[in-house]
Design a protein around this motif. Structure first.
Motif, short mmCIF file in Angstrom:
data_model
loop_
_atom_site.label_atom_id
_atom_site.label_comp_id
_atom_site.label_asym_id
_atom_site.label_seq_id
_atom_site.Cartn_x
_atom_site.Cartn_y
_atom_site.Cartn_z
N LEU A 18 0.86 -1.25 -0.06
CA LEU A 18 0.00 0.01 0.04
C LEU A 18 0.84 1.25 0.01
O LEU A 18 0.66 2.15 -0.66
CB LEU A 18 -0.97 0.00 1.31
N ARG A 19 1.93 1.32 0.85
CA ARG A 19 2.85 2.47 0.76
C ARG A 19 3.55 2.89 -0.50
O ARG A 19 3.51 3.90 -1.03
CB ARG A 19 4.01 2.09 1.82
N SER A 31 2.41 1.61 -3.56
CA SER A 31 1.20 2.01 -4.45
C SER A 31 0.81 3.46 -4.12
O SER A 31 0.70 4.37 -5.40
CB SER A 31 -0.12 1.16 -4.25
N ARG A 32 1.14 4.01 -2.95
CA ARG A 32 0.40 5.32 -2.77
C ARG A 32 1.80 6.43 -3.17
O ARG A 32 1.13 7.34 -3.64
CB ARG A 32 0.30 5.74 -1.19
N LEU A 33 2.78 5.77 -2.95
CA LEU A 33 4.08 6.66 -3.59
C LEU A 33 3.97 6.72 -4.85
O LEU A 33 4.19 7.78 -5.61
CB LEU A 33 5.31 5.94 -3.13
N GLU A 84 1.42 6.58 -6.93
CA GLU A 84 0.06 7.45 -7.09
C GLU A 84 0.56 8.93 -7.10
O GLU A 84 0.26 9.67 -7.92
CB GLU A 84 -1.06 7.02 -6.33
N ASN A 85 1.28 9.47 -6.02
CA ASN A 85 1.68 10.61 -5.64
C ASN A 85 2.73 11.06 -6.82
O ASN A 85 2.62 12.09 -7.30
CB ASN A 85 2.23 10.64 -4.28
N LYS A 141 0.74 11.64 -9.87
CA LYS A 141 0.00 13.00 -9.88
C LYS A 141 0.76 14.19 -9.89
O LYS A 141 0.53 15.20 -10.67
CB LYS A 141 -0.59 12.96 -8.31
#
Length: 161
Positions: free
Chosen positions: A39-40, A42-44, A46-47, A50
């Protein structure tokens, strides 16, 4: 002996064959990564995605404007440099043509000097011939004058007798 052979075979497979251990370690690593870091990460990602999109949306138009402005400035500078280069080439061409004109002028001056020398020589020849002709005429005139004087004297003497 069979048991010894079997034990030696097990020891040999454990010492030389690491596939079961490696596959177990890989499974453990994948499970840890998916559970704890999945999760960490994938969030990174995604950021990061963006941020890249925002940079694309914000920086691209301003960069395009700056680039077009700088390109127009560069174009103007190139045109000015081109104009200056053309002027330099024109001056060089004129200088070469002037050099050709100067060479022609020098040749004309030499020809003129030669012409003047020839005219002076011809003048001296004519003056010399004239002086000879005047001398001859003077001598003839003197002779004729003497002849006339002697004839006049002779006529006077004859008329007196």
């Amino acid at each position: 002996m069979e048991k010894v052979a079997k034990d030696v075979g097990d020891i040999q497979s454990r010492l030389l064959d690491h596939r079961p251990v490696i596959s177990a370690e890989v499974r453990y690593f994948v499970r840890e990564f998916e559970e704890k870091r999945g999760l960490r990460e994938s969030r990174l990602l995604e950021n990061l995605n963006k941020m890249a999109q925002e940079a694309n949306e914000q920086m691209l138009p301003s960069n395009l404007e700056e680039m077009s402005q700088k390109l127009s400035d560069i174009s103007k500078r190139l045109e000015a440099a081109n104009h200056m280069a053309e002027r330099v080439q024109q001056r060089e061409l004129e200088a070469q043509q002037n050099t050709g004109l100067q060479a022609n002028m020098e040749k004309l001056k030499e020809d003129w000097a030669e012409f003047l020398k020839e005219q002076q020589r011809l003048k001296e020849e004519v003056d010399e011939e004239h002086a000879k002709a005047v001398g001859e005429l003077s001598s003839r005139f003197s002779v004729k004058k003497k002849d006339l004087a002697t004839t006049n004297l002779g006529d006077k003497i004859a008329s007196n007798i």
